[in-house]
Scaffold this active site. Structure first.
Site, short mmCIF file in Angstrom:
data_model
loop_
_atom_site.label_atom_id
_atom_site.label_comp_id
_atom_site.label_asym_id
_atom_site.label_seq_id
_atom_site.Cartn_x
_atom_site.Cartn_y
_atom_site.Cartn_z
N ARG A 296 28.13 2.14 -26.05
CA ARG A 296 27.46 3.41 -26.30
C ARG A 296 28.49 4.53 -26.33
O ARG A 296 29.48 4.51 -25.58
CB ARG A 296 26.44 3.72 -25.18
CG ARG A 296 25.16 2.91 -25.26
CD ARG A 296 24.29 3.30 -26.46
NE ARG A 296 23.04 2.57 -26.53
CZ ARG A 296 22.83 1.49 -27.28
NH1 ARG A 296 23.80 0.99 -28.04
NH2 ARG A 296 21.65 0.90 -27.29
N HIS B 148 27.78 2.30 -36.16
CA HIS B 148 26.87 1.61 -35.22
C HIS B 148 26.30 0.35 -35.89
O HIS B 148 25.09 0.20 -36.04
CB HIS B 148 25.73 2.54 -34.76
CG HIS B 148 25.10 2.07 -33.46
ND1 HIS B 148 24.72 2.92 -32.46
CD2 HIS B 148 24.80 0.83 -33.01
CE1 HIS B 148 24.20 2.22 -31.45
NE2 HIS B 148 24.24 0.94 -31.78
C1 GLV Z 1 22.13 -1.36 -30.46
O1 GLV Z 1 22.97 -0.58 -30.12
C2 GLV Z 1 21.22 -1.99 -29.54
O2 GLV Z 1 21.17 -1.58 -28.38
O3 GLV Z 1 20.52 -2.93 -29.95
#
Ligand code: GLV
Length: 316
Positions: A231, A279
């Site tokens: 994160r 991401h």
């Molecule tokens: C992505 O970051 C998730 O938590 O699935």
């Protein structure tokens, strides 16, 4: 009763998820929009990082099933109904995707492929030393589903792998014996000092927020690399930029950011020593994840214990 599918999904993604869930659960009614009447019927919410407040006013709710592995955003929603079981996504396909991304980063660092990409920009023909996998010290922070899959994959590839967890909760089934496990805050500085590559796969909790800060970066050996796949809030971004600019950190591989999408003016976009992904290190794959959701919904219907429940106090 009905399932309610909601969250940060565009139209096409929502429809794809709905179709995959319906195929896995043909007997269930699946809603993607609610009105006053259908609100009363929802007993399972299947959520993909939903906006705060999305799960208010569902009087029959009995299960919140996340499509995301990390539930930090859900838990930060003060209006999240209390006392309703919350399950996170645990999908071996997602763990493997994460291990692949980590392996790409580590291989590229081992063999200088990020450096060769920079050299290409300068039309520079220069051969770098070719290091062996068993010469490289790689550390993985976090030994949950993804941390353990990643540590395993890297150990199989021949790297010298150490792993760190916030607390010792016993042996991890399937972890290769060659992976050296450390636990607790007091073990972190010594581990950092031997980590040429530090990979973060921790859950985001009060205990791990901001852990990747100037102090930890300074504890890494000169020229180390940071790989953040967990994160954005684990990292103090300005501390990383300072460490990259001083040369102490030679390369960062980043998949997650304090603000996503990463704003166009953010220095990470154009930093020569940052390699970034949007991401995308491990996406939830509807083809396999729908079966994981279906298994938990069936357990609920049959009054069997639910799987992958989050301990809200612990935060994951
Ligand atoms: C992505 O970051 C998730 O938590 O699935």
């Amino acid at each position: 009763v009905s399932l309610y599918l909601c969250g940060r999904l565009d139209e096409a993604e929502r429809e794809h998820w709905r179709a995959c869930l319906q195929q896995a659960l043909p007997e269930e009614s699946i809603l993607t929009v609610l009105d006053a009447q259908t609100r009363e019927q929802v007993d399972v919410a299947v959520v993909a990082n939903p906006a705060p407040g999305s799960l208010q006013g569902l009087p029959q709710l009995r299960l919140i099933q996340s499509l995301w592995a990390g539930v930090d955003r859900l838990l930060s929603d003060a209006s999240l109904p209390e006392d309703i079981p919350l399950a996170r996504m645990v999908d071996p396909a997602m763990n493997q995707a994460m291990a692949e991304t980590a392996l790409w980063a580590v291989l590229s660092l081992q063999r200088g492929f990020f450096e060769y990409a920079r050299q290409q920009q300068q039309a520079c023909w220069r051969v770098l030393p070719q290091r062996r996998a068993d010469e490289l010290h790689v550390s993985v922070l976090g030994l949950g589903q993804m941390g353990a899959a990643t540590a395993t994959r890297l150990a199989e590839q021949g790297y010298r792998v150490h792993a760190w967890r916030t607390r010792d909760t016993g042996a991890i089934p399937g972890l290769p014996a060659s992976v050296v496990v450390h636990a607790g805050a007091q073990a972190l500085p010594a581990l950092a000092a031997r980590s040429e590559i530090l990979i973060n796969l921790l859950p985001l909790t009060a205990a791990t927020r901001g852990l990747l800060n100037a102090e930890l970066l300074a504890a890494l050996p000169a020229g180390a690399a940071l790989v953040n796949l967990a994160r954005g809030a684990h990292l103090v971004e300005s501390d990383l930029i300072a460490a990259l600019d001083s040369g102490h950190i030679s390369q960062a591989v980043l998949d997650v950011f304090a603000v996503e999408p990463l704003p166009g003016q953010h220095p990470f976009w154009r930093h020569p020593r940052v390699s970034l992904l949007p991401h995308a290190a491990a996406q939830t794959d509807p083809r396999s994840a729908a079966a994981v959701v279906a298994a938990n919904v069936r357990r609920l219907r049959q009054d069997q214990p639910l799987r992958h429940l989050v301990d809200r106090r612990r935060g994951y």
